[in-house]
Write a protein that holds these residues in place. Structure first.
Motif, PDB file in Angstrom:
ATOM      1  N   TRP A 126     -19.670  69.782 -76.171  1.00  0.00           N
ATOM      2  CA  TRP A 126     -20.256  68.707 -76.988  1.00  0.00           C
ATOM      3  C   TRP A 126     -21.240  67.890 -76.162  1.00  0.00           C
ATOM      4  CZ3 TRP A 126     -15.962  65.918 -80.330  1.00  0.00           C
ATOM      5  CH2 TRP A 126     -15.288  66.878 -81.091  1.00  0.00           C
ATOM      6  N   PRO A 127     -22.428  67.630 -76.695  1.00  0.00           N
ATOM      7  CA  PRO A 127     -23.351  66.738 -76.002  1.00  0.00           C
ATOM      8  C   PRO A 127     -22.955  65.274 -76.230  1.00  0.00           C
ATOM      9  CG  PRO A 127     -24.352  67.530 -78.031  1.00  0.00           C
ATOM     10  CD  PRO A 127     -22.990  68.167 -77.937  1.00  0.00           C
ATOM     11  N   SER A 128     -23.631  64.373 -75.543  1.00  0.00           N
ATOM     12  CA  SER A 128     -23.426  62.943 -75.763  1.00  0.00           C
ATOM     13  C   SER A 128     -24.780  62.270 -75.897  1.00  0.00           C
ATOM     14  CB  SER A 128     -22.667  62.315 -74.594  1.00  0.00           C
ATOM     15  OG  SER A 128     -23.571  61.976 -73.552  1.00  0.00           O
ATOM     16  N   ALA A 129     -24.757  60.964 -76.156  1.00  0.00           N
ATOM     17  CA  ALA A 129     -26.018  60.222 -76.270  1.00  0.00           C
ATOM     18  C   ALA A 129     -26.756  60.174 -74.937  1.00  0.00           C
ATOM     19  CB  ALA A 129     -25.750  58.804 -76.783  1.00  0.00           C
ATOM     20  N   VAL A 132     -29.738  64.790 -72.171  1.00  0.00           N
ATOM     21  CA  VAL A 132     -31.193  64.815 -72.388  1.00  0.00           C
ATOM     22  C   VAL A 132     -31.568  65.838 -73.456  1.00  0.00           C
ATOM     23  CG1 VAL A 132     -33.427  65.250 -71.300  1.00  0.00           C
ATOM     24  CG2 VAL A 132     -31.649  63.988 -70.057  1.00  0.00           C
ATOM     25  N   VAL A 134     -29.986  67.975 -76.299  1.00  0.00           N
ATOM     26  CA  VAL A 134     -28.746  68.235 -77.045  1.00  0.00           C
ATOM     27  C   VAL A 134     -28.648  69.678 -77.511  1.00  0.00           C
ATOM     28  CG1 VAL A 134     -28.406  65.864 -77.853  1.00  0.00           C
ATOM     29  CG2 VAL A 134     -29.733  67.462 -79.256  1.00  0.00           C
ATOM     30  N   GLU A 150     -21.187  56.770 -70.779  1.00  0.00           N
ATOM     31  CA  GLU A 150     -21.525  56.862 -72.208  1.00  0.00           C
ATOM     32  C   GLU A 150     -20.327  57.386 -73.011  1.00  0.00           C
ATOM     33  OE1 GLU A 150     -23.619  56.042 -74.467  1.00  0.00           O
ATOM     34  OE2 GLU A 150     -22.731  57.340 -76.006  1.00  0.00           O
ATOM     35  N   ARG A 151     -19.725  58.455 -72.539  1.00  0.00           N
ATOM     36  CA  ARG A 151     -18.643  59.084 -73.302  1.00  0.00           C
ATOM     37  C   ARG A 151     -17.392  58.215 -73.357  1.00  0.00           C
ATOM     38  NH1 ARG A 151     -19.310  65.057 -73.757  1.00  0.00           N
ATOM     39  NH2 ARG A 151     -21.360  65.588 -72.956  1.00  0.00           N
ATOM     40  N   SER A 153     -17.501  54.841 -73.534  1.00  0.00           N
ATOM     41  CA  SER A 153     -17.917  53.477 -73.889  1.00  0.00           C
ATOM     42  C   SER A 153     -17.025  52.854 -74.961  1.00  0.00           C
ATOM     43  CB  SER A 153     -19.386  53.459 -74.334  1.00  0.00           C
ATOM     44  OG  SER A 153     -19.531  54.082 -75.596  1.00  0.00           O
TER      45      SER A 153
END
Lengths: 180, 327
Positions: A126-129, A132, A134, A150-151, A153
């Motif tokens: 899974w990517p995150s925000a 870079v 996705v 980020e993950r 947060s």
């Protein structure tokens, strides 16, 4: 038998099934703490904002304060008590201790459950925000501090132990990558 | 919290019948917004119809060559789906920019669309709010509104729609599919949210009791050259101050299909059709892009304390489209 405001449910928590009659308004967090005496999951904001109540439902991290107990029936619930069922701490827990990933400890059970779920999400690609590109397979990219921050947060730490929490999660990710 | 009944349904018809017989019933998805609002009795359903076990989960190929995302698909699964990431990357980015990992695991795609347009006054039962209690007034208009709307607000409500996902769906011409007892129907996302007008408590064009079943993304809007960028007051887990979703096709330097939508600026995702029209079919130039962004923001009506959003939205459009063109 369910009347309008209450329901008979069974909750499967840490591999044990519990029969309960609950007011439909009962959150999973309150059912765990008050009915099942599993007080590891903590009530911080009770609004899904702090992450202290994080548990795993079928392996996925959720906030138990916005999950209704009645709606959790049929899932495999894992709380912080279920992370070390035989009393043997898992590597993530040992890393939190060794690297000082907490101060007062109130957020810790939520941080641990969240990190378990988060590491599984990353391993699943899974990517995150913070990712870079996705469209690429995120599991092929190593976690770094930016990704972990980020993950994670959704978990607040009022003591500000974040640098150590990030290190503990990264160290665990490295160990898992070696054994994978 | 007010007492409520709870029913778990396995068939769409069963869900529709329950809400038809009880106008106080509400569908329960992830509950991340609904349960939160129920705790303050801002929402007080008589019954929750839990729709998460309906066969409406998953991403599948649509007949037109696009994608259909089932209504009960979790936000996480929608964002992680390889075809969403490959064909509509700005949608994946937008979903990932919203809420937290825990909430994205809980939240459904249908529920994300139906989260309330809201502000802190709406969430505070001690304050008046035309959305919560029609006719009681809007304290945000004279009060704290630095993160409120700059487009199409009315004196009745100046709140913004908080969904990131819906902003990207707007840029990709998404269509919302739903069922009522009369059968299936659909509505473009661009018509899904109602203008505020003098009825801020009415947020969507869905008929009473309608159940969202899927959101589809047309093949014609698929665009690997797309991007969602969100500006907020902290790095993560906060609503947008301003966000932009943009998809850009270039053919020999000429702009083909271009989709631009803004978040954090209106009671609904703001499709930047003025800017799109200025760009479409023209050579892509920096000056042309700045003019297009200016033209879009010409219709903005900032409040006393949020004029900065006009500058921010203009600059974001320019920055994101420039980045896409240079790829």
């Amino acid at each position: 038998m369910n009347d309008d405001g209450r329901s008979d449910i069974s909750l499967r928590v840490n591999d044990v099934t519990h029969g309960l009659n609950v007011d439909n308004r009962t959150t999973l967090l309150d059912a765990l703490r008050d009915a099942l005496d599993l007080t590891g999951s903590k009530k911080g904001c009770d609004r899904g904002q702090c992450g202290a109540c994080t548990v795993l439902l079928d392996g996925r991290r959720v906030v138990s304060c916005l999950t209704l107990a009645v709606a959790a029936e049929g899932t495999e619930i894992t709380t912080v008590e279920g992370l070390a069922p035989d009393g043997e701490l898992r590597p993530l827990q040992r890393a939190f201790i060794q690297l000082d990933g907490f101060q007062c400890g109130y957020c810790t059970s939520g941080q641990l459950c969240s990190a378990v779920g988060m590491l599984a999400e990353h391993a699943a690609g899974w990517p995150s925000a913070a990712t870079v590109d996705v469209s690429a397979d995120a599991s092929a990219q190593e976690l770094d501090a930016v990704e972990v921050r980020e993950r994670m947060s959704g978990n607040l730490c009022r003591c500000g132990a974040y640098p150590s929490i990030v290190r503990a999660v990264l160290e665990t990710a490295d160990q898992q990558a070696v054994t994978r | 919290m007010k007492e409520f009944g709870y029913r778990r349904v396995k068939h769409v018809q069963e869900a529709l019948a329950l809400t038809a017989n009880d106008t106080g019933a509400r569908y329960l998805g992830g509950g991340t917004n609904l349960v939160d609002l129920m705790k303050d009795e801002i929402e007080a359903p008589s019954q929750l119809v839990d729709v998460r076990f309906l066969p409406l989960s998953g991403v599948r190929e649509a007949p037109d060559g696009g994608l259909a995302i089932g209504a009960t698909t979790s936000n996480s699964d929608a964002a992680a789906h390889p075809e969403v990431r490959r064909r509509y990357p700005a949608l994946s980015q937008a979903v990932l920019a919203g809420a937290s990992g825990q909430l994205r695991n809980m939240a459904t795609v249908g529920g994300n669309l139906l989260q309330r347009t809201r502000c802190a006054y709406f969430a505070d039962p001690s304050e008046p709010c035309n959305k919560r209690l029609p006719g009681s007034g809007c304290p945000a208009l004279p009060g704290e509104h630095h993160n409120h709307a700059i487009f199409d607000w009315s004196r009745h409500c100046v709140a913004t729609h908080p969904s990131d996902m819906a902003v990207a769906l707007a840029a990709f011409d998404a269509v919302v599919h739903y069922e009522t007892l009369d059968g299936p129907a659909e509505i473009p996302l661009s018509e899904f949210y109602l203008p505020v007008g003098d009825t801020p408590h009415r947020e969507t064009a869905l008929p009473p009791g309608a159940l969202i079943t899927a959101v589809s993304l047309p093949k014609s809007a698929a665009c690997p050259r797309s991007r969602y960028r969100k500006v907020r007051e902290r790095a993560s887990y906060a609503f947008a101050t301003v966000s932009v979703a943009a998809a850009l096709e270039l053919h020999d330097g000429l702009v083909g299909r271009v989709g631009i939508a803004l978040g954090g600026v209106a009671s609904r995702p703001w499709r930047a059709r003025v800017a799109e029209a200025a760009l479409h079919g023209e050579p892509f130039t920096g000056a042309g892009l700045r003019d297009a962004a200016e033209a879009e923001l010409a219709a903005a009506k900032p409040l006393r304390d949020n004029g900065y959003k006009v500058t921010l939205a203009r600059n974001l459009i320019v920055a994101v489209l420039t980045e896409l063109a240079e790829r």
